[in-house]
Motif scaffolding. Structure first.
Motif, PDB file in Angstrom:
ATOM      1  N   THR A 123       0.957  -1.081  -0.008  1.00 29.88           N
ATOM      2  CA  THR A 123      -0.091  -0.088  -0.176  1.00 29.88           C
ATOM      3  C   THR A 123       0.792   1.306  -0.098  1.00 29.88           C
ATOM      4  O   THR A 123       2.245   1.249   0.319  1.00 29.88           O
ATOM      5  N   PHE A 124       0.446   2.538  -0.104  1.00 29.05           N
ATOM      6  CA  PHE A 124       0.870   3.506  -0.386  1.00 29.05           C
ATOM      7  C   PHE A 124       0.400   4.803  -0.025  1.00 29.05           C
ATOM      8  O   PHE A 124      -0.836   4.859  -0.029  1.00 29.05           O
ATOM      9  N   GLU A 125       1.109   6.028   0.459  1.00 31.98           N
ATOM     10  CA  GLU A 125       0.318   7.342   0.809  1.00 31.98           C
ATOM     11  C   GLU A 125       0.296   8.023  -0.565  1.00 31.98           C
ATOM     12  O   GLU A 125       1.642   7.812  -1.201  1.00 31.98           O
ATOM     13  N   ILE A 126      -0.099   9.073  -0.648  1.00 31.19           N
ATOM     14  CA  ILE A 126       0.177  10.227  -1.548  1.00 31.19           C
ATOM     15  C   ILE A 126       0.327  11.688  -0.973  1.00 31.19           C
ATOM     16  O   ILE A 126      -0.248  11.739   0.130  1.00 31.19           O
ATOM     17  N   ASN A 193       0.452  -4.887   3.568  1.00 29.15           N
ATOM     18  CA  ASN A 193      -0.314  -3.909   3.936  1.00 29.15           C
ATOM     19  C   ASN A 193       0.350  -2.818   4.945  1.00 29.15           C
ATOM     20  O   ASN A 193       0.157  -3.017   6.239  1.00 29.15           O
ATOM     21  N   SER A 194       1.006  -2.283   4.227  1.00 31.77           N
ATOM     22  CA  SER A 194       1.920  -1.220   5.160  1.00 31.77           C
ATOM     23  C   SER A 194       2.443  -0.194   3.940  1.00 31.77           C
ATOM     24  O   SER A 194       2.897  -0.686   2.796  1.00 31.77           O
ATOM     25  N   PRO A 195       2.355   0.997   4.236  1.00 27.85           N
ATOM     26  CA  PRO A 195       2.684   1.999   3.202  1.00 27.85           C
ATOM     27  C   PRO A 195       4.227   2.207   3.092  1.00 27.85           C
ATOM     28  O   PRO A 195       4.660   3.224   3.757  1.00 27.85           O
ATOM     29  N   LEU A 196       4.628   1.389   2.429  1.00 31.03           N
ATOM     30  CA  LEU A 196       6.262   1.465   2.174  1.00 31.03           C
ATOM     31  C   LEU A 196       6.739   2.623   1.165  1.00 31.03           C
ATOM     32  O   LEU A 196       7.849   2.914   1.095  1.00 31.03           O
ATOM     33  N   LEU A 197       5.808   3.163   0.538  1.00 32.35           N
ATOM     34  CA  LEU A 197       6.156   4.316  -0.374  1.00 32.35           C
ATOM     35  C   LEU A 197       5.115   5.512   0.051  1.00 32.35           C
ATOM     36  O   LEU A 197       3.792   5.312   0.036  1.00 32.35           O
ATOM     37  N   GLN A 198       5.891   6.596  -0.493  1.00 32.68           N
ATOM     38  CA  GLN A 198       4.753   7.992  -0.374  1.00 32.68           C
ATOM     39  C   GLN A 198       5.064   8.317  -1.841  1.00 32.68           C
ATOM     40  O   GLN A 198       6.360   8.556  -2.507  1.00 32.68           O
ATOM     41  N   ASN A 299     -15.221  -0.894   4.597  1.00 34.88           N
ATOM     42  CA  ASN A 299     -15.625  -2.316   4.955  1.00 34.88           C
ATOM     43  C   ASN A 299     -14.627  -3.355   4.609  1.00 34.88           C
ATOM     44  O   ASN A 299     -14.167  -4.379   5.398  1.00 34.88           O
ATOM     45  N   ARG A 300     -14.021  -3.330   3.474  1.00 31.59           N
ATOM     46  CA  ARG A 300     -12.895  -4.055   3.128  1.00 31.59           C
ATOM     47  C   ARG A 300     -11.620  -4.126   3.840  1.00 31.59           C
ATOM     48  O   ARG A 300     -10.823  -5.042   4.121  1.00 31.59           O
ATOM     49  N   SER A 301     -11.264  -3.002   4.279  1.00 28.76           N
ATOM     50  CA  SER A 301     -10.131  -2.636   4.801  1.00 28.76           C
ATOM     51  C   SER A 301     -10.059  -3.734   6.259  1.00 28.76           C
ATOM     52  O   SER A 301      -8.736  -3.962   6.666  1.00 28.76           O
ATOM     53  N   ARG A 302     -10.956  -4.040   6.771  1.00 31.27           N
ATOM     54  CA  ARG A 302     -10.978  -4.754   7.903  1.00 31.27           C
ATOM     55  C   ARG A 302     -10.545  -5.883   8.110  1.00 31.27           C
ATOM     56  O   ARG A 302     -10.084  -6.469   8.962  1.00 31.27           O
ATOM     57  N   ARG A 303     -10.733  -6.473   6.742  1.00 29.00           N
ATOM     58  CA  ARG A 303     -10.263  -8.002   6.426  1.00 29.00           C
ATOM     59  C   ARG A 303      -8.647  -7.991   6.583  1.00 29.00           C
ATOM     60  O   ARG A 303      -7.950  -9.294   6.417  1.00 29.00           O
ATOM     61  N   PHE A 304      -7.983  -6.755   6.361  1.00 27.86           N
ATOM     62  CA  PHE A 304      -6.661  -6.879   6.145  1.00 27.86           C
ATOM     63  C   PHE A 304      -5.845  -6.486   7.140  1.00 27.86           C
ATOM     64  O   PHE A 304      -5.787  -5.189   7.741  1.00 27.86           O
ATOM     65  N   MET A 305      -4.948  -7.248   8.007  1.00 27.39           N
ATOM     66  CA  MET A 305      -4.162  -6.815   9.245  1.00 27.39           C
ATOM     67  C   MET A 305      -3.046  -5.926   8.678  1.00 27.39           C
ATOM     68  O   MET A 305      -2.507  -6.215   7.854  1.00 27.39           O
ATOM     69  N   PRO A 306      -2.820  -4.898   9.774  1.00 27.19           N
ATOM     70  CA  PRO A 306      -1.493  -4.252   9.344  1.00 27.19           C
ATOM     71  C   PRO A 306      -0.203  -4.989   9.170  1.00 27.19           C
ATOM     72  O   PRO A 306       0.019  -5.834  10.234  1.00 27.19           O
ATOM     73  N   GLY A 307       0.430  -4.922   8.234  1.00 31.01           N
ATOM     74  CA  GLY A 307       1.943  -5.388   7.978  1.00 31.01           C
ATOM     75  C   GLY A 307       1.584  -7.046   7.532  1.00 31.01           C
ATOM     76  O   GLY A 307       2.551  -7.533   6.890  1.00 31.01           O
TER      77      GLY A 307
END
Length: 333
Positions: A123-126, A193-198, A299-307
Protein backbone atom coordinates in the motif's frame (compact mmCIF):
# COMPACT_ATOMS: atom_id res chain seq x y z
CA UNK A 1 30.77 -1.52 -7.70
CA UNK A 2 31.51 -5.14 -6.74
CA UNK A 3 31.73 -7.74 -9.52
CA UNK A 4 29.47 -10.00 -7.44
CA UNK A 5 25.76 -9.53 -8.13
CA UNK A 6 23.89 -8.05 -5.14
CA UNK A 7 20.70 -9.48 -3.68
CA UNK A 8 18.58 -6.55 -4.92
CA UNK A 9 18.81 -4.05 -7.75
CA UNK A 10 16.93 -0.77 -7.36
CA UNK A 11 16.23 0.75 -10.78
CA UNK A 12 15.14 4.33 -11.30
CA UNK A 13 14.52 6.14 -14.60
CA UNK A 14 14.99 9.90 -14.33
CA UNK A 15 13.78 12.75 -16.51
CA UNK A 16 13.94 16.30 -15.21
CA UNK A 17 13.36 15.19 -11.62
CA UNK A 18 14.18 18.66 -10.30
CA UNK A 19 14.03 19.40 -6.60
CA UNK A 20 12.69 15.95 -5.70
CA UNK A 21 15.64 13.85 -6.91
CA UNK A 22 17.81 14.20 -3.82
CA UNK A 23 15.07 13.10 -1.45
CA UNK A 24 14.24 10.07 -3.62
CA UNK A 25 17.89 8.98 -3.72
CA UNK A 26 18.32 9.55 0.01
CA UNK A 27 15.30 7.37 0.78
CA UNK A 28 16.95 4.44 -1.02
CA UNK A 29 20.36 4.98 0.53
CA UNK A 30 18.70 5.00 3.97
CA UNK A 31 17.35 1.45 3.57
CA UNK A 32 17.87 -0.90 6.50
CA UNK A 33 18.85 -3.60 4.02
CA UNK A 34 22.10 -2.38 2.49
CA UNK A 35 23.12 -5.16 0.07
CA UNK A 36 21.74 -3.57 -3.07
CA UNK A 37 22.86 -1.77 -6.20
CA UNK A 38 21.14 1.43 -7.29
CA UNK A 39 20.87 1.77 -11.08
CA UNK A 40 19.84 5.22 -12.31
CA UNK A 41 19.07 5.81 -15.97
CA UNK A 42 18.81 9.45 -17.03
CA UNK A 43 16.45 10.00 -19.96
CA UNK A 44 18.13 13.12 -21.38
CA UNK A 45 17.30 15.45 -18.49
CA UNK A 46 17.87 19.14 -19.07
CA UNK A 47 17.44 20.46 -15.53
CA UNK A 48 20.66 19.23 -13.93
CA UNK A 49 19.28 15.84 -12.84
CA UNK A 50 21.99 14.00 -14.80
CA UNK A 51 24.77 15.98 -13.17
CA UNK A 52 23.22 15.55 -9.73
CA UNK A 53 22.92 11.79 -10.22
CA UNK A 54 26.63 11.67 -11.10
CA UNK A 55 27.41 13.50 -7.87
CA UNK A 56 25.49 10.89 -5.92
CA UNK A 57 27.34 8.08 -7.72
CA UNK A 58 30.68 9.64 -6.75
CA UNK A 59 29.59 9.54 -3.10
CA UNK A 60 28.21 5.97 -2.93
CA UNK A 61 29.75 3.01 -4.82
CA UNK A 62 26.39 1.20 -4.94
CA UNK A 63 25.08 3.78 -7.42
CA UNK A 64 25.57 3.33 -11.17
CA UNK A 65 24.38 6.05 -13.55
CA UNK A 66 23.88 5.85 -17.32
CA UNK A 67 22.41 8.14 -19.92
CA UNK A 68 21.05 7.63 -23.43
CA UNK A 69 21.77 9.73 -26.49
CA UNK A 70 18.09 10.45 -27.22
CA UNK A 71 14.88 10.72 -25.22
CA UNK A 72 13.17 7.34 -24.81
CA UNK A 73 10.04 8.30 -22.90
CA UNK A 74 8.34 6.41 -20.04
CA UNK A 75 8.42 2.92 -21.58
CA UNK A 76 11.87 3.09 -23.14
CA UNK A 77 13.54 4.62 -20.10
CA UNK A 78 11.85 2.07 -17.82
CA UNK A 79 13.28 -0.76 -19.94
CA UNK A 80 16.70 0.93 -20.05
CA UNK A 81 16.77 1.23 -16.26
CA UNK A 82 15.58 -2.37 -15.84
CA UNK A 83 18.33 -3.59 -18.18
CA UNK A 84 20.94 -2.21 -15.79
CA UNK A 85 19.86 -4.62 -13.03
CA UNK A 86 22.19 -7.48 -12.10
CA UNK A 87 20.27 -8.92 -9.16
CA UNK A 88 17.57 -11.58 -9.24
CA UNK A 89 15.17 -9.27 -7.40
CA UNK A 90 14.53 -5.82 -8.88
CA UNK A 91 12.88 -2.93 -7.05
CA UNK A 92 11.35 -0.14 -9.10
CA UNK A 93 11.71 3.44 -7.89
CA UNK A 94 10.68 6.81 -9.32
CA UNK A 95 12.73 9.97 -8.97
CA UNK A 96 10.18 12.02 -7.07
CA UNK A 97 8.84 9.51 -4.55
CA UNK A 98 10.02 8.39 -1.10
CA UNK A 99 10.65 4.81 0.05
CA UNK A 100 10.31 3.90 3.72
CA UNK A 101 13.60 2.62 5.25
CA UNK A 102 12.33 -0.96 5.68
CA UNK A 103 10.87 -1.22 2.19
CA UNK A 104 13.53 -3.45 0.62
CA UNK A 105 13.88 -5.63 3.71
CA UNK A 106 10.15 -6.36 3.89
CA UNK A 107 9.81 -7.04 0.18
CA UNK A 108 12.76 -9.44 0.14
CA UNK A 109 11.32 -11.23 3.19
CA UNK A 110 8.00 -11.62 1.37
CA UNK A 111 9.76 -13.20 -1.62
CA UNK A 112 11.66 -15.58 0.65
CA UNK A 113 8.44 -16.66 2.35
CA UNK A 114 6.48 -17.04 -0.90
CA UNK A 115 8.53 -18.87 -3.50
CA UNK A 116 5.79 -18.61 -6.16
CA UNK A 117 5.66 -14.84 -5.98
CA UNK A 118 6.73 -12.91 -9.08
CA UNK A 119 5.90 -9.42 -7.76
CA UNK A 120 5.63 -7.84 -4.32
CA UNK A 121 4.16 -4.38 -3.81
CA UNK A 122 2.62 -2.53 -0.89
CA UNK A 123 0.00 0.00 0.00
CA UNK A 124 1.12 3.62 -0.32
CA UNK A 125 0.44 7.18 0.75
CA UNK A 126 0.08 10.13 -1.60
CA UNK A 127 2.01 13.31 -0.83
CA UNK A 128 2.17 16.76 -2.40
CA UNK A 129 5.18 18.79 -3.46
CA UNK A 130 5.96 19.81 0.11
CA UNK A 131 5.80 16.24 1.40
CA UNK A 132 2.45 16.64 3.17
CA UNK A 133 0.21 13.55 3.05
CA UNK A 134 -2.88 14.30 0.96
CA UNK A 135 -4.26 10.74 0.91
CA UNK A 136 -3.63 8.03 3.47
CA UNK A 137 -2.92 4.42 2.51
CA UNK A 138 -6.05 2.47 1.60
CA UNK A 139 -5.88 -1.18 2.73
CA UNK A 140 -9.34 -1.77 1.29
CA UNK A 141 -7.84 -1.65 -2.19
CA UNK A 142 -6.27 -5.05 -1.48
CA UNK A 143 -9.76 -6.51 -1.85
CA UNK A 144 -10.57 -4.48 -4.95
CA UNK A 145 -10.33 -5.04 -8.68
CA UNK A 146 -7.51 -2.59 -9.43
CA UNK A 147 -3.88 -3.03 -8.35
CA UNK A 148 -3.46 -1.91 -4.71
CA UNK A 149 0.23 -1.08 -5.19
CA UNK A 150 1.90 1.75 -7.06
CA UNK A 151 4.40 1.28 -9.87
CA UNK A 152 7.33 2.86 -7.94
CA UNK A 153 6.98 0.44 -5.01
CA UNK A 154 6.97 -2.91 -6.78
CA UNK A 155 9.74 -5.48 -6.57
CA UNK A 156 9.78 -8.29 -9.13
CA UNK A 157 11.75 -11.38 -10.05
CA UNK A 158 13.99 -10.47 -12.93
CA UNK A 159 13.53 -13.84 -14.63
CA UNK A 160 9.75 -13.27 -14.73
CA UNK A 161 10.17 -9.73 -16.04
CA UNK A 162 12.51 -11.00 -18.76
CA UNK A 163 10.15 -13.88 -19.60
CA UNK A 164 7.31 -11.49 -20.48
CA UNK A 165 9.58 -9.13 -22.41
CA UNK A 166 9.63 -6.23 -19.95
CA UNK A 167 7.59 -3.12 -20.67
CA UNK A 168 5.87 -3.07 -24.07
CA UNK A 169 6.14 -0.29 -26.58
CA UNK A 170 2.82 1.44 -27.18
CA UNK A 171 1.74 1.24 -23.52
CA UNK A 172 2.86 4.72 -22.50
CA UNK A 173 1.04 5.93 -19.38
CA UNK A 174 -0.19 2.43 -18.50
CA UNK A 175 3.00 0.41 -18.93
CA UNK A 176 2.79 -0.69 -15.30
CA UNK A 177 -0.72 -2.16 -15.60
CA UNK A 178 0.23 -3.91 -18.84
CA UNK A 179 3.27 -5.43 -17.13
CA UNK A 180 1.20 -6.72 -14.19
CA UNK A 181 -1.31 -8.36 -16.53
CA UNK A 182 1.45 -10.29 -18.27
CA UNK A 183 3.23 -11.25 -15.03
CA UNK A 184 0.06 -12.51 -13.35
CA UNK A 185 -0.08 -15.92 -15.10
CA UNK A 186 3.51 -16.68 -14.03
CA UNK A 187 2.95 -16.65 -10.28
CA UNK A 188 1.58 -14.77 -7.30
CA UNK A 189 1.42 -11.00 -6.96
CA UNK A 190 1.61 -10.00 -3.31
CA UNK A 191 0.84 -6.80 -1.46
CA UNK A 192 2.18 -5.83 1.96
CA UNK A 193 -0.42 -3.97 4.00
CA UNK A 194 1.96 -1.23 5.06
CA UNK A 195 2.66 2.04 3.21
CA UNK A 196 6.25 1.44 2.14
CA UNK A 197 6.12 4.30 -0.38
CA UNK A 198 5.01 7.90 -0.47
CA UNK A 199 3.85 8.62 -4.00
CA UNK A 200 4.27 12.28 -4.93
CA UNK A 201 1.76 14.26 -6.97
CA UNK A 202 3.13 17.73 -7.63
CA UNK A 203 2.33 18.33 -11.29
CA UNK A 204 5.45 16.59 -12.58
CA UNK A 205 3.71 13.45 -13.88
CA UNK A 206 4.18 12.90 -17.61
CA UNK A 207 0.41 12.63 -18.12
CA UNK A 208 0.13 16.27 -17.02
CA UNK A 209 3.10 17.57 -18.97
CA UNK A 210 2.39 16.10 -22.40
CA UNK A 211 -0.29 17.19 -24.89
CA UNK A 212 -3.66 16.13 -23.34
CA UNK A 213 -5.12 14.74 -26.58
CA UNK A 214 -2.03 12.54 -27.09
CA UNK A 215 -2.13 11.29 -23.50
CA UNK A 216 -5.84 10.50 -23.72
CA UNK A 217 -5.37 8.57 -26.95
CA UNK A 218 -2.70 6.40 -25.32
CA UNK A 219 -4.48 5.95 -21.98
CA UNK A 220 -7.75 4.93 -23.67
CA UNK A 221 -6.02 1.83 -25.08
CA UNK A 222 -6.19 0.11 -21.71
CA UNK A 223 -10.00 0.23 -21.69
CA UNK A 224 -12.51 -1.73 -23.82
CA UNK A 225 -13.40 -0.02 -27.09
CA UNK A 226 -16.59 2.03 -27.04
CA UNK A 227 -19.44 1.14 -29.37
CA UNK A 228 -19.54 4.63 -30.87
CA UNK A 229 -15.79 4.74 -31.51
CA UNK A 230 -15.14 7.61 -29.09
CA UNK A 231 -12.93 7.70 -25.99
CA UNK A 232 -14.02 5.87 -22.81
CA UNK A 233 -14.93 8.13 -19.87
CA UNK A 234 -12.41 6.48 -17.54
CA UNK A 235 -9.55 7.63 -19.75
CA UNK A 236 -10.53 11.21 -18.94
CA UNK A 237 -10.84 10.43 -15.24
CA UNK A 238 -7.43 8.72 -15.07
CA UNK A 239 -5.82 11.89 -16.45
CA UNK A 240 -7.98 14.34 -14.48
CA UNK A 241 -7.39 12.63 -11.13
CA UNK A 242 -3.67 13.48 -11.29
CA UNK A 243 -4.49 17.18 -11.52
CA UNK A 244 -7.15 16.84 -8.82
CA UNK A 245 -4.62 15.30 -6.43
CA UNK A 246 -2.19 18.16 -7.01
CA UNK A 247 -4.75 19.97 -6.68
CA UNK A 248 -5.15 21.85 -9.97
CA UNK A 249 -7.82 22.34 -12.61
CA UNK A 250 -7.75 19.43 -15.10
CA UNK A 251 -8.64 21.69 -18.08
CA UNK A 252 -10.24 18.70 -19.80
CA UNK A 253 -13.91 19.63 -19.78
CA UNK A 254 -14.17 20.91 -23.35
CA UNK A 255 -11.99 18.10 -24.69
CA UNK A 256 -14.16 15.54 -22.90
CA UNK A 257 -17.46 16.95 -24.16
CA UNK A 258 -16.18 16.79 -27.75
CA UNK A 259 -14.57 13.36 -27.61
CA UNK A 260 -16.09 11.18 -24.88
CA UNK A 261 -18.33 8.23 -25.58
CA UNK A 262 -21.91 8.47 -24.30
CA UNK A 263 -22.63 4.79 -24.94
CA UNK A 264 -22.53 4.27 -21.14
CA UNK A 265 -24.35 7.41 -19.94
CA UNK A 266 -24.10 6.78 -16.18
CA UNK A 267 -20.32 6.37 -16.23
CA UNK A 268 -19.87 9.29 -18.61
CA UNK A 269 -21.98 11.74 -16.62
CA UNK A 270 -20.34 10.67 -13.33
CA UNK A 271 -16.88 11.45 -14.69
CA UNK A 272 -18.14 14.60 -16.39
CA UNK A 273 -19.57 15.85 -13.09
CA UNK A 274 -16.31 15.22 -11.22
CA UNK A 275 -14.24 17.00 -13.87
CA UNK A 276 -16.68 19.91 -13.96
CA UNK A 277 -16.41 20.23 -10.18
CA UNK A 278 -12.61 20.12 -10.41
CA UNK A 279 -12.63 22.97 -12.92
CA UNK A 280 -14.43 25.09 -10.29
CA UNK A 281 -12.71 23.81 -7.12
CA UNK A 282 -9.90 21.23 -7.39
CA UNK A 283 -9.68 21.00 -3.59
CA UNK A 284 -13.36 20.18 -3.24
CA UNK A 285 -13.06 17.58 -6.00
CA UNK A 286 -10.08 16.03 -4.22
CA UNK A 287 -11.99 15.86 -0.95
CA UNK A 288 -15.03 14.35 -2.66
CA UNK A 289 -13.08 11.71 -4.61
CA UNK A 290 -11.13 10.77 -1.49
CA UNK A 291 -14.30 10.53 0.55
CA UNK A 292 -16.03 8.32 -2.01
CA UNK A 293 -12.99 6.05 -2.19
CA UNK A 294 -12.92 5.73 1.62
CA UNK A 295 -16.60 4.79 1.70
CA UNK A 296 -16.08 2.07 -0.90
CA UNK A 297 -13.09 0.61 0.90
CA UNK A 298 -14.03 1.00 4.57
CA UNK A 299 -15.65 -2.40 5.03
CA UNK A 300 -13.03 -4.20 2.94
CA UNK A 301 -10.14 -2.71 4.92
CA UNK A 302 -11.15 -4.53 8.11
CA UNK A 303 -10.22 -7.83 6.48
CA UNK A 304 -6.54 -6.93 6.18
CA UNK A 305 -4.23 -6.86 9.19
CA UNK A 306 -1.56 -4.14 9.34
CA UNK A 307 1.73 -5.52 8.09
CA UNK A 308 0.12 -8.62 6.62
CA UNK A 309 1.11 -10.03 3.23
CA UNK A 310 -1.77 -10.86 0.89
CA UNK A 311 -2.12 -12.29 -2.59
CA UNK A 312 -3.86 -10.03 -5.06
CA UNK A 313 -5.38 -11.14 -8.37
CA UNK A 314 -6.94 -9.43 -11.34
CA UNK A 315 -10.63 -10.17 -11.85
CA UNK A 316 -11.08 -13.17 -14.13
CA UNK A 317 -12.64 -11.06 -16.88
CA UNK A 318 -9.71 -8.64 -16.90
CA UNK A 319 -7.16 -11.43 -17.05
CA UNK A 320 -9.08 -13.23 -19.80
CA UNK A 321 -9.24 -10.08 -21.91
CA UNK A 322 -5.50 -9.55 -21.47
CA UNK A 323 -4.69 -13.13 -22.46
CA UNK A 324 -6.52 -12.62 -25.76
CA UNK A 325 -4.49 -9.54 -26.73
CA UNK A 326 -2.93 -10.04 -30.20
CA UNK A 327 0.77 -9.87 -29.37
CA UNK A 328 2.92 -6.81 -28.60
CA UNK A 329 1.31 -3.41 -28.82
CA UNK A 330 2.87 -1.03 -31.31
CA UNK A 331 2.29 2.65 -31.86
CA UNK A 332 0.50 1.82 -35.12
CA UNK A 333 -1.90 -0.76 -33.68
Amino acid sequence: MSSQAPRVSVVMPVHNAGVFLDAAVESILAQTRTDFEFAIYDDCSQDGSWERALEWAARDPRIVVRRGEKRLGPVGSSNAAAAMARASLVARMDADDLSRPDRLALQVAAFEAHRRAVLVGSTFEIIDGSGAVVREAKPGRIGGSTPPFAHPNIMYRREAFDAVGGYREGTEYFEDLDLYLRLAPLGEMLVINSPLLQLRFAGQNARLLEEPSDVLRQVSRQYPAMADGKLPPMSFYSVAVLAILKPARPRLLGLMIRNVSFSRPLATFSVLAMIALAEVSPRLARALSGGLASLRERNRSRRFMPGGVYAWRFPAATQAAASEAPGPITSES
